[in-house]
Design a protein around this motif. Structure first.
Motif, PDB file in Angstrom:
ATOM      1  N   GLN A   1      12.121  -6.194  60.989  1.00  0.00           N
ATOM      2  CA  GLN A   1      11.402  -7.368  61.485  1.00  0.00           C
ATOM      3  C   GLN A   1      10.324  -7.002  62.500  1.00  0.00           C
ATOM      4  O   GLN A   1       9.559  -7.871  62.943  1.00  0.00           O
ATOM      5  N   ASP A   2      10.261  -5.730  62.869  1.00  0.00           N
ATOM      6  CA  ASP A   2       9.225  -5.247  63.794  1.00  0.00           C
ATOM      7  C   ASP A   2       8.115  -4.607  62.970  1.00  0.00           C
ATOM      8  O   ASP A   2       8.335  -3.600  62.297  1.00  0.00           O
ATOM      9  N   ARG A   3       6.930  -5.184  63.011  1.00  0.00           N
ATOM     10  CA  ARG A   3       5.844  -4.750  62.111  1.00  0.00           C
ATOM     11  C   ARG A   3       5.517  -3.268  62.284  1.00  0.00           C
ATOM     12  O   ARG A   3       5.366  -2.542  61.294  1.00  0.00           O
ATOM     13  N   ALA A   4       5.386  -2.806  63.492  1.00  0.00           N
ATOM     14  CA  ALA A   4       5.040  -1.403  63.723  1.00  0.00           C
ATOM     15  C   ALA A   4       6.151  -0.475  63.234  1.00  0.00           C
ATOM     16  O   ALA A   4       5.891   0.541  62.580  1.00  0.00           O
ATOM     17  N   ALA A   5       7.399  -0.824  63.538  1.00  0.00           N
ATOM     18  CA  ALA A   5       8.528   0.003  63.099  1.00  0.00           C
ATOM     19  C   ALA A   5       8.639   0.001  61.581  1.00  0.00           C
ATOM     20  O   ALA A   5       8.904   1.049  60.964  1.00  0.00           O
ATOM     21  N   LEU A   6       8.437  -1.155  60.973  1.00  0.00           N
ATOM     22  CA  LEU A   6       8.542  -1.277  59.522  1.00  0.00           C
ATOM     23  C   LEU A   6       7.569  -0.358  58.810  1.00  0.00           C
ATOM     24  O   LEU A   6       7.953   0.450  57.948  1.00  0.00           O
ATOM     25  N   TRP A   7       6.286  -0.455  59.150  1.00  0.00           N
ATOM     26  CA  TRP A   7       5.287   0.296  58.388  1.00  0.00           C
ATOM     27  C   TRP A   7       5.233   1.764  58.780  1.00  0.00           C
ATOM     28  O   TRP A   7       4.837   2.609  57.974  1.00  0.00           O
ATOM     29  N   ASN A   8       5.687   2.100  59.976  1.00  0.00           N
ATOM     30  CA  ASN A   8       5.844   3.512  60.300  1.00  0.00           C
ATOM     31  C   ASN A   8       7.006   4.117  59.506  1.00  0.00           C
ATOM     32  O   ASN A   8       6.938   5.278  59.079  1.00  0.00           O
ATOM     33  N   ALA A   9       8.052   3.333  59.284  1.00  0.00           N
ATOM     34  CA  ALA A   9       9.169   3.817  58.466  1.00  0.00           C
ATOM     35  C   ALA A   9       8.726   4.004  57.021  1.00  0.00           C
ATOM     36  O   ALA A   9       9.147   4.948  56.345  1.00  0.00           O
ATOM     37  N   VAL A  10       7.862   3.110  56.541  1.00  0.00           N
ATOM     38  CA  VAL A  10       7.312   3.245  55.191  1.00  0.00           C
ATOM     39  C   VAL A  10       6.525   4.543  55.076  1.00  0.00           C
ATOM     40  O   VAL A  10       6.688   5.311  54.119  1.00  0.00           O
ATOM     41  N   GLU A  11       5.661   4.798  56.050  1.00  0.00           N
ATOM     42  CA  GLU A  11       4.851   6.026  56.021  1.00  0.00           C
ATOM     43  C   GLU A  11       5.734   7.270  56.117  1.00  0.00           C
ATOM     44  O   GLU A  11       5.474   8.276  55.447  1.00  0.00           O
ATOM     45  N   ALA A  12       6.781   7.208  56.916  1.00  0.00           N
ATOM     46  CA  ALA A  12       7.663   8.369  57.088  1.00  0.00           C
ATOM     47  C   ALA A  12       8.453   8.667  55.815  1.00  0.00           C
ATOM     48  O   ALA A  12       8.829   9.819  55.555  1.00  0.00           O
ATOM     49  N   ALA A  13       8.703   7.637  55.004  1.00  0.00           N
ATOM     50  CA  ALA A  13       9.476   7.826  53.784  1.00  0.00           C
ATOM     51  C   ALA A  13       8.680   8.502  52.680  1.00  0.00           C
ATOM     52  O   ALA A  13       9.262   8.981  51.703  1.00  0.00           O
ATOM     53  N   GLU A  14       7.359   8.535  52.830  1.00  0.00           N
ATOM     54  CA  GLU A  14       6.500   9.121  51.799  1.00  0.00           C
ATOM     55  C   GLU A  14       6.027  10.507  52.241  1.00  0.00           C
ATOM     56  O   GLU A  14       5.497  10.660  53.338  1.00  0.00           O
ATOM     57  N   THR A  15       6.194  11.508  51.388  1.00  0.00           N
ATOM     58  CA  THR A  15       5.844  12.883  51.746  1.00  0.00           C
ATOM     59  C   THR A  15       4.614  13.411  51.009  1.00  0.00           C
ATOM     60  O   THR A  15       4.048  14.421  51.398  1.00  0.00           O
ATOM     61  N   ARG A  16       4.200  12.728  49.943  1.00  0.00           N
ATOM     62  CA  ARG A  16       3.068  13.214  49.153  1.00  0.00           C
ATOM     63  C   ARG A  16       1.753  12.708  49.722  1.00  0.00           C
ATOM     64  O   ARG A  16       1.664  11.606  50.239  1.00  0.00           O
ATOM     65  N   LYS A  17       0.712  13.541  49.589  1.00  0.00           N
ATOM     66  CA  LYS A  17      -0.598  13.173  50.127  1.00  0.00           C
ATOM     67  C   LYS A  17      -1.281  12.075  49.318  1.00  0.00           C
ATOM     68  O   LYS A  17      -2.238  11.456  49.795  1.00  0.00           O
ATOM     69  N   ASN A  18      -0.780  11.822  48.110  1.00  0.00           N
ATOM     70  CA  ASN A  18      -1.362  10.769  47.274  1.00  0.00           C
ATOM     71  C   ASN A  18      -0.384   9.614  47.059  1.00  0.00           C
ATOM     72  O   ASN A  18      -0.506   8.857  46.091  1.00  0.00           O
ATOM     73  N   SER A  19       0.580   9.467  47.945  1.00  0.00           N
ATOM     74  CA  SER A  19       1.604   8.434  47.793  1.00  0.00           C
ATOM     75  C   SER A  19       1.012   7.027  47.834  1.00  0.00           C
ATOM     76  O   SER A  19       0.075   6.749  48.577  1.00  0.00           O
ATOM     77  N   GLN A  20       1.596   6.165  47.013  1.00  0.00           N
ATOM     78  CA  GLN A  20       1.316   4.734  47.113  1.00  0.00           C
ATOM     79  C   GLN A  20       2.319   4.180  48.121  1.00  0.00           C
ATOM     80  O   GLN A  20       3.519   4.175  47.876  1.00  0.00           O
TER      81      GLN A  20
END
Length: 216
Positions: free
Chosen positions: A64-83
């Motif tokens: 429910q925390d916007r910054a935490a949510l989308w930082n977690a999304v970015e952290a879950a992706e390891t590829r440089k071309n990730s969607q």
């Protein structure tokens, strides 16, 4: 008259984009990207009428925390071309008031996205100072991975299917029309292409002609 529009696009690193930047801009907020160290501050931006996050019941509180949510999304992706996220943009009926538009989007997102396992970050935008003053619209950022109590898990490729997108398009028309009907407004929207609408009208006209119904 009410206008139909639903467009789905991907937020991809291969295009130089990030989920944190997209979320900050659409919600007129400030997000520090922990992966890149970049800061996205759009708090001075106007025209954002309403923001909220909808998450599945099993999602952790930080969803429910916007910054935490989308930082977690970015952290879950390891590829440089990730969607990293999917964005749905919809036109909101100008005939509805603010509360009715917010309820329409919230219910649509709950049924079509959150009940499927996505987190939906919603931002309702007002028409710009220049241009069509009926251009109320919403940006919906969606996660591409399933979420559990411990955080994001696997990417759900089923959400990329064409038939799923078509289902969303049809559902948005259906939900919009139901909202217009509840508000006592006669206008309706149609998710079909103009060609498809024309073909359907010609079929109805042909059937009416065959039965001698000149009025129809």
């Amino acid at each position: 008259m009410a206008i139909y529009h639903l467009r789905a696009t991907m937020i991809s690193r291969s295009a130089g984009r990030s989920a944190t930047a997209a979320a900050a801009y659409r919600s007129a907020s400030h997000i520090e990207d922990h992966r890149t160290g970049l800061s996205f501050d759009y708090r001075a931006r106007g025209g954002v009428d309403h923001v909220e996050i909808l998450a599945p019941a099993q999602a952790p509180e930080w969803a429910q925390d916007r910054a935490a949510l989308w930082n977690a999304v970015e952290a879950a992706e390891t590829r440089k071309n990730s969607q990293v996220a999917r964005e749905i943009r919809v036109a909101l009926p100008a005939e509805l008031d603010h509360g009715q538009r917010a309820l329409l989007v919230r219910d649509f997102c709950q049924r079509q996205f959150v009940d499927r396992g996505m987190v939906a970050d919603i931002a309702l935008h007002a028409p710009g100072r220049e241009g069509d003053d009926r251009n109320h619209h919403a940006h919906i950022l969606l996660t591409t991975r399933e979420i559990a109590a411990e955080g994001f898990t696997t990417k759900n490729r089923d959400w990329n299917a064409v038939k799923v997108l078509e289902g969303w398009r049809e559902a948005w028309a259906r939900d919009s029309n139901a909202a217009l009907e509840r508000a006592g407004i006669e206008d309706r929207v149609d998710h079909r292409t103009l060609v498809a609408q024309r073909d359907a009208a010609l079929e109805l006209a042909s059937a009416a002609r065959a039965r001698g119904d000149e009025g129809a």
